[in-house]
Design a protein around this motif. Structure first.
Motif: not given
Ligand SMILES: [Zn+2]
Length: 283
Positions: A9-18, A23-28, A61-64
């Motif tokens: 997933p490109h964005t996530a909210t794993p906890s209410d504080r985090v 970074g959209l830079n996949p690789g080896m 910015q979208k996530y903010l």
């Protein structure tokens, strides 16, 4: 390869504080890409900035906006590798005067105006306290950040989920790396938020797994040397027999990190060979 995981997933909210923005830079070397974390209930602190990929600022910015936030209050960096600080300039363009800090140690060629953040120098935000922990081994300037309110650790590249950490020939040190892992064992850690890969729910088990993995490799390398192999290519061929050839360069670096550690401990010696790889001998 599962490590690269293009469905991460490109964005996530794993906890209410985090919150997490990829970074959209996949690789080896980066797996799904570098995780950048926004920490705090409001006015978040950003940990790491990705590699500087062109699509990252828009995603950020979208996530903010989605969280109702205007900007990060400050940026702190786990270490100097490009895939962690490559986005600093992009974010400064969007958020002028945002302070940026890291542990300054043997650095050159950094973006300008990076402040010093030392071991134990607490960083406070809204409902969060982050404690920097100097954890060299992958890089000499490496910091993990301990989030007191969650007893969670932002592990940078010290602990990854889905791959083992690279110990580079330059600036990496396996002995220091093991010491850093053991230092983490003295903390009360539950979750780990790694710089690459998904959240690790059982932090202590993962830390132990990483220690055990290196100890297992060390035993294998010692056995291989005892069995008559003496150069890194010979050792790689035996120890990494079941690993794809494409990864043999990374494997060679890993074997070298073990041999350097063993040499430092006086357990092996290195005999340079003109025009070829060194011979390594059990002491
Ligand atoms: Zn790194």
């Amino acid at each position: 390869m599962a490590w690269i995981d293009l469905d991460f997933p490109h964005t996530a909210t794993p906890s209410d504080r985090v919150g997490r923005v990829l970074g959209l830079n996949p690789g080896m070397m980066t797996g799904p890409g570098t995780n950048t974390y926004l920490v705090g209930r409001r006015h978040p602190i950003l940990i790491d900035t990705g590699a500087g990929e062109s699509e990252y600022p828009l995603l950020f910015q979208k996530y903010l906006m989605q969280r109702g936030w205007r900007r990060p209050e400050r940026i702190i960096l786990t270490h100097r590798h490009r895939d962690h600080l490559g986005g600093v300039d992009q974010l400064r363009e969007l958020f002028p005067n945002v302070p940026v800090a890291k542990m300054l140690y043997r650095d050159y060629d950094l973006p300008e105006d990076i402040g010093m953040l030392g071991d134990g120098e607490r960083v406070s935000g809204d409902g969060v306290t982050l404690v920097p922990i100097h954890t060299p081994g992958h890089a000499t300037d490496h910091l993990c950040f301990y989030l007191e309110e969650e007893r969670a650790l932002f592990s940078g590249d010290l602990i990854l989920n889905g791959s083992t950490t690279v110990i580079p020939d330059v600036d990496g040190d396996l002995g220091q790396y093991m010491d850093s892992l053991r230092r983490l064992q003295s903390l009360d850690i539950r979750r780990i938020y790694p710089a690459h890969g998904p959240v690790i729910e059982d932090g202590p088990a993962k830390i132990q797994e990483f220690i055990d993995h290196r100890l297992m490799r060390e035993r294998q390398i010692l056995e291989t040397l005892g069995g008559g192999a003496s150069t890194i290519p010979e050792i790689v061929k035996i120890v990494y027999a079941d690993v794809n050839n494409a990864l043999h360069r990374a494997a060679a670096m890993s074997v070298h990190s073990h041999l350097r550690k063993l040499k430092g401990e006086g357990r092996v010696s290195e005999e340079p060979v003109a025009g070829g790889p060194s011979r390594w001998i059990l002491v």
